[in-house]
Design a protein around this motif. Structure first.
Motif, PDB file in Angstrom:
ATOM      1  N   SER A  25       0.767  -1.059  -0.031  1.00  0.00           N
ATOM      2  CA  SER A  25      -0.125   0.246   0.102  1.00  0.00           C
ATOM      3  C   SER A  25       0.855   1.146   0.020  1.00  0.00           C
ATOM      4  O   SER A  25       0.495   2.320  -0.424  1.00  0.00           O
ATOM      5  N   VAL A  26       1.844   1.098   0.543  1.00  0.00           N
ATOM      6  CA  VAL A  26       3.147   2.288   0.518  1.00  0.00           C
ATOM      7  C   VAL A  26       3.780   2.481  -0.872  1.00  0.00           C
ATOM      8  O   VAL A  26       3.690   3.512  -1.332  1.00  0.00           O
ATOM      9  N   LEU A  27       4.193   1.475  -1.284  1.00  0.00           N
ATOM     10  CA  LEU A  27       4.691   1.729  -2.717  1.00  0.00           C
ATOM     11  C   LEU A  27       3.879   1.790  -3.677  1.00  0.00           C
ATOM     12  O   LEU A  27       4.417   2.283  -4.745  1.00  0.00           O
ATOM     13  N   SER A  28       2.525   1.704  -3.404  1.00  0.00           N
ATOM     14  CA  SER A  28       1.634   1.822  -4.396  1.00  0.00           C
ATOM     15  C   SER A  28       1.127   3.487  -4.618  1.00  0.00           C
ATOM     16  O   SER A  28       0.181   3.711  -5.147  1.00  0.00           O
ATOM     17  N   GLN A  29       1.505   4.243  -3.770  1.00  0.00           N
ATOM     18  CA  GLN A  29       1.127   5.513  -3.608  1.00  0.00           C
ATOM     19  C   GLN A  29       1.316   6.165  -4.792  1.00  0.00           C
ATOM     20  O   GLN A  29       2.290   6.060  -5.695  1.00  0.00           O
ATOM     21  N   SER A  30       0.228   7.057  -5.132  1.00  0.00           N
ATOM     22  CA  SER A  30       0.394   8.134  -6.372  1.00  0.00           C
ATOM     23  C   SER A  30       1.480   9.067  -6.226  1.00  0.00           C
ATOM     24  O   SER A  30       1.908   9.660  -7.353  1.00  0.00           O
ATOM     25  N   PHE A  31       1.403   9.607  -5.346  1.00  0.00           N
ATOM     26  CA  PHE A  31       2.861  10.379  -4.883  1.00  0.00           C
ATOM     27  C   PHE A  31       3.959   9.691  -4.460  1.00  0.00           C
ATOM     28  O   PHE A  31       4.035   8.809  -3.629  1.00  0.00           O
ATOM     29  N   LYS A  32       5.185   9.930  -5.341  1.00  0.00           N
ATOM     30  CA  LYS A  32       6.346   8.898  -5.466  1.00  0.00           C
ATOM     31  C   LYS A  32       7.556   9.505  -4.463  1.00  0.00           C
ATOM     32  O   LYS A  32       8.499   8.665  -4.275  1.00  0.00           O
ATOM     33  N   ASP A  97      -4.255   4.230   2.000  1.00  0.00           N
ATOM     34  CA  ASP A  97      -4.941   4.097   0.642  1.00  0.00           C
ATOM     35  C   ASP A  97      -3.895   4.974  -0.570  1.00  0.00           C
ATOM     36  O   ASP A  97      -2.913   5.427   0.090  1.00  0.00           O
ATOM     37  N   LYS A  98      -4.219   4.596  -1.604  1.00  0.00           N
ATOM     38  CA  LYS A  98      -3.258   5.102  -2.668  1.00  0.00           C
ATOM     39  C   LYS A  98      -3.024   6.528  -2.622  1.00  0.00           C
ATOM     40  O   LYS A  98      -1.885   6.993  -2.926  1.00  0.00           O
ATOM     41  N   ARG A  99      -3.679   7.133  -2.316  1.00  0.00           N
ATOM     42  CA  ARG A  99      -3.578   8.703  -2.344  1.00  0.00           C
ATOM     43  C   ARG A  99      -3.300   9.478  -1.120  1.00  0.00           C
ATOM     44  O   ARG A  99      -3.441  10.708  -0.826  1.00  0.00           O
ATOM     45  N   THR A 100      -2.937   8.695  -0.085  1.00  0.00           N
ATOM     46  CA  THR A 100      -2.566   9.054   1.131  1.00  0.00           C
ATOM     47  C   THR A 100      -1.677  10.373   1.339  1.00  0.00           C
ATOM     48  O   THR A 100      -1.814  11.315   1.732  1.00  0.00           O
ATOM     49  N   ASP A 111       3.079  22.671  10.074  1.00  0.00           N
ATOM     50  CA  ASP A 111       3.945  21.930  11.166  1.00  0.00           C
ATOM     51  C   ASP A 111       3.456  20.413  11.472  1.00  0.00           C
ATOM     52  O   ASP A 111       3.856  19.710  11.987  1.00  0.00           O
ATOM     53  N   LEU A 112       1.829  20.483  11.378  1.00  0.00           N
ATOM     54  CA  LEU A 112       1.227  18.965  12.074  1.00  0.00           C
ATOM     55  C   LEU A 112      -0.138  18.911  11.110  1.00  0.00           C
ATOM     56  O   LEU A 112      -0.930  19.928  11.126  1.00  0.00           O
ATOM     57  N   LEU A 113      -0.196  18.063  10.372  1.00  0.00           N
ATOM     58  CA  LEU A 113      -1.274  17.586   9.382  1.00  0.00           C
ATOM     59  C   LEU A 113      -1.949  16.538  10.082  1.00  0.00           C
ATOM     60  O   LEU A 113      -1.514  15.227   9.748  1.00  0.00           O
ATOM     61  N   PHE A 114      -3.393  16.521  10.417  1.00  0.00           N
ATOM     62  CA  PHE A 114      -4.217  15.346  11.025  1.00  0.00           C
ATOM     63  C   PHE A 114      -5.036  15.040   9.883  1.00  0.00           C
ATOM     64  O   PHE A 114      -5.436  15.973   9.019  1.00  0.00           O
ATOM     65  N   PHE A 115      -5.353  13.692   9.577  1.00  0.00           N
ATOM     66  CA  PHE A 115      -6.357  13.378   8.903  1.00  0.00           C
ATOM     67  C   PHE A 115      -7.199  12.055   9.602  1.00  0.00           C
ATOM     68  O   PHE A 115      -6.652  11.691  10.687  1.00  0.00           O
ATOM     69  N   GLY A 116      -8.051  11.800   8.757  1.00  0.00           N
ATOM     70  CA  GLY A 116      -9.008  10.648   9.501  1.00  0.00           C
ATOM     71  C   GLY A 116      -8.659   9.235   9.263  1.00  0.00           C
ATOM     72  O   GLY A 116      -7.440   8.959   8.621  1.00  0.00           O
ATOM     73  N   PHE A 117      -9.253   8.309   9.747  1.00  0.00           N
ATOM     74  CA  PHE A 117      -8.911   7.088   9.318  1.00  0.00           C
ATOM     75  C   PHE A 117     -10.395   6.004   9.366  1.00  0.00           C
ATOM     76  O   PHE A 117     -11.344   6.516   9.765  1.00  0.00           O
ATOM     77  N   LYS A 118      -9.946   4.757   8.845  1.00  0.00           N
ATOM     78  CA  LYS A 118     -11.077   3.857   8.876  1.00  0.00           C
ATOM     79  C   LYS A 118     -10.796   2.840   9.793  1.00  0.00           C
ATOM     80  O   LYS A 118      -9.709   2.110   9.766  1.00  0.00           O
ATOM     81  N   GLU A 204     -10.233  13.656   4.700  1.00  0.00           N
ATOM     82  CA  GLU A 204      -9.634  12.479   4.097  1.00  0.00           C
ATOM     83  C   GLU A 204      -9.583  11.404   5.450  1.00  0.00           C
ATOM     84  O   GLU A 204      -9.173  11.819   6.249  1.00  0.00           O
ATOM     85  N   CYS A 205      -9.987  10.193   5.056  1.00  0.00           N
ATOM     86  CA  CYS A 205      -9.672   9.067   5.829  1.00  0.00           C
ATOM     87  C   CYS A 205      -8.941   8.002   5.113  1.00  0.00           C
ATOM     88  O   CYS A 205      -9.502   6.810   4.739  1.00  0.00           O
ATOM     89  N   PRO A 206      -7.718   8.209   4.796  1.00  0.00           N
ATOM     90  CA  PRO A 206      -7.028   7.321   4.100  1.00  0.00           C
ATOM     91  C   PRO A 206      -6.212   6.070   4.903  1.00  0.00           C
ATOM     92  O   PRO A 206      -5.702   5.279   4.263  1.00  0.00           O
ATOM     93  N   TYR A 207      -6.264   6.272   6.158  1.00  0.00           N
ATOM     94  CA  TYR A 207      -5.571   5.304   6.901  1.00  0.00           C
ATOM     95  C   TYR A 207      -6.498   3.938   7.449  1.00  0.00           C
ATOM     96  O   TYR A 207      -7.692   4.407   7.718  1.00  0.00           O
ATOM     97  N   ASN A 208      -6.303   2.909   7.187  1.00  0.00           N
ATOM     98  CA  ASN A 208      -6.870   1.737   7.339  1.00  0.00           C
ATOM     99  C   ASN A 208      -6.381   1.036   8.582  1.00  0.00           C
ATOM    100  O   ASN A 208      -5.521   0.180   8.646  1.00  0.00           O
ATOM    101  N   TYR A 209      -7.125   1.286   9.824  1.00  0.00           N
ATOM    102  CA  TYR A 209      -6.788   0.763  11.124  1.00  0.00           C
ATOM    103  C   TYR A 209      -7.378  -0.641  11.309  1.00  0.00           C
ATOM    104  O   TYR A 209      -8.505  -0.728  11.359  1.00  0.00           O
ATOM    105  N   ARG A 210      -6.719  -1.810  11.475  1.00  0.00           N
ATOM    106  CA  ARG A 210      -7.219  -3.073  11.387  1.00  0.00           C
ATOM    107  C   ARG A 210      -7.496  -3.509  12.891  1.00  0.00           C
ATOM    108  O   ARG A 210      -6.279  -3.436  13.549  1.00  0.00           O
TER     109      ARG A 210
END
Length: 323
Positions: A25-32, A97-100, A111-118, A204-210
């Motif tokens: 999932s990391v290596l598949s990021q659209s931002f390289k 997710d791919k666009r994280t 300085d600090l950027l928060f985002f959501g998760f699933k 955005e909620c790009p993180y998948n918390y298992r």
């Protein structure tokens, strides 16, 4: 040498079942423009081999094999070797997710950027969004931090739902407390926030918390060191960095930890210390502490020796004194 925009640090311990999904999932990021640091924390399964296999195929992957010391030690080891402008942590049994990384791609000053998760369990998924979305840049730090700190999803203290600026981490030597195995991420974020001037919030909620019943990285530690947690946060209160509602939120969290040090670890050799510390803290900050009527009565018993004896006795009887 061009330095990467993002360093992604993954502490790895016996994660062979999920590790490939995480790394893919990391290596598949659209931002390289990133580097991936896999810190194998003394795994006993094939995790280390899996890490080496990915590194042999992609030069953005760096692998480190260290003796087992816990996730905080592994994350610190990665931080000391990271080159990115920003740092993102990912747990080895989760995925992104791919666009994280697109969330931070165009940011250079925040300085600090928060985002959501699933939250993922079995075949179900539940979104946990950051309050006050869509993406929003805030310089009103006190109110924003208080909102995040008291959010029901506990988004303030999570390790992996935010981008940190590495320059701040390194300049002020902000690192995880390796003595803690519980809420160490909350302490890390709190200490980092002393040095920031802006916060970003993304919808955005790009993180998948298992969520796993047998998860190595998500289970609550059987012996959380609440007394150390309380001591650390109280020390931050003394720095006079925080004011208004966030200051009061920190006071109430500290009192909660002091009380849990008594009620959840009543047979510990530190219980006497915890009793005195909790009592001292309550009477120092009682006007700002929001707690149950029963607790207020208990801590208002005039004679200290009687007061502490009653509280300890109730805890030993395993009576639930709800916060």
């Amino acid at each position: 040498m061009m330095l990467p925009k993002v360093s992604i640090i993954v502490p790895v311990y016996n994660a062979e079942k999920y590790l490939a999904t995480c790394v893919d999932s990391v290596l598949s990021q659209s931002f390289k423009d990133f580097e991936l640091l896999l810190v194998d924390d003394g795994s006993c399964d094939s995790s280390g081999v899996i890490c080496d296999s990915f590194a042999s195929k992609d030069n953005r992957v760096r692998v480190f094999h260290i003796s087992n010391g816990g996730p905080s030690k592994a994350r610190n080891y990665g931080l000391d070797r990271a080159f990115g402008k920003y740092v993102l942590f990912v747990d080895a049994d989760d995925w992104i997710d791919k666009r994280t990384l697109d969330i931070i791609a165009n940011e250079n000053t925040i300085d600090l950027l928060f985002f959501g998760f699933k939250q993922i369990k079995n075949n179900s998924s539940e979104k946990c969004q950051i309050p006050r979305s869509p993406q929003h840049i805030s310089t009103n730090l006190e109110n924003t931090l208080e909102m995040l700190f008291t959010d029901e999803n506990q988004c303030f203290g999570l390790t992996w739902n935010k981008f940190f600026r590495r320059e701040i981490l390194d300049t002020f030597k902000v690192r995880f407390c390796e003595e803690l195995r519980y809420r160490e991420d909350e302490i890390f974020t709190l200490q980092y926030c002393k040095y920031i001037s802006s916060i970003g919030l993304s919808e955005e909620c790009p993180y998948n918390y298992r969520l796993l019943d047998d998860s190595l990285s998500h289970h609550v530690n059987a012996n959380p060191n609440y007394l150390v947690l309380a001591n650390i946060i109280e020390a931050e209160l003394g720095n006079n960095m925080w004011k208004t509602n966030f200051f009061e939120a920190l006071i109430n969290r500290t009192f909660t930890y002091y009380f849990l040090a008594i009620s959840e670890d009543i047979h510990s050799i530190n219980v006497s210390t915890a009793l005195y510390e909790c009592d001292r803290f309550f009477h120092q900050y009682q006007k700002k502490i929001t707690t149950s009527y029963l607790k207020k009565i208990l801590f208002s018993i005039p004679a200290q020796n009687v007061r502490l004896f009653v509280i300890e006795s109730l805890c030993k009887l395993r009576l639930k004194i709800h916060y």
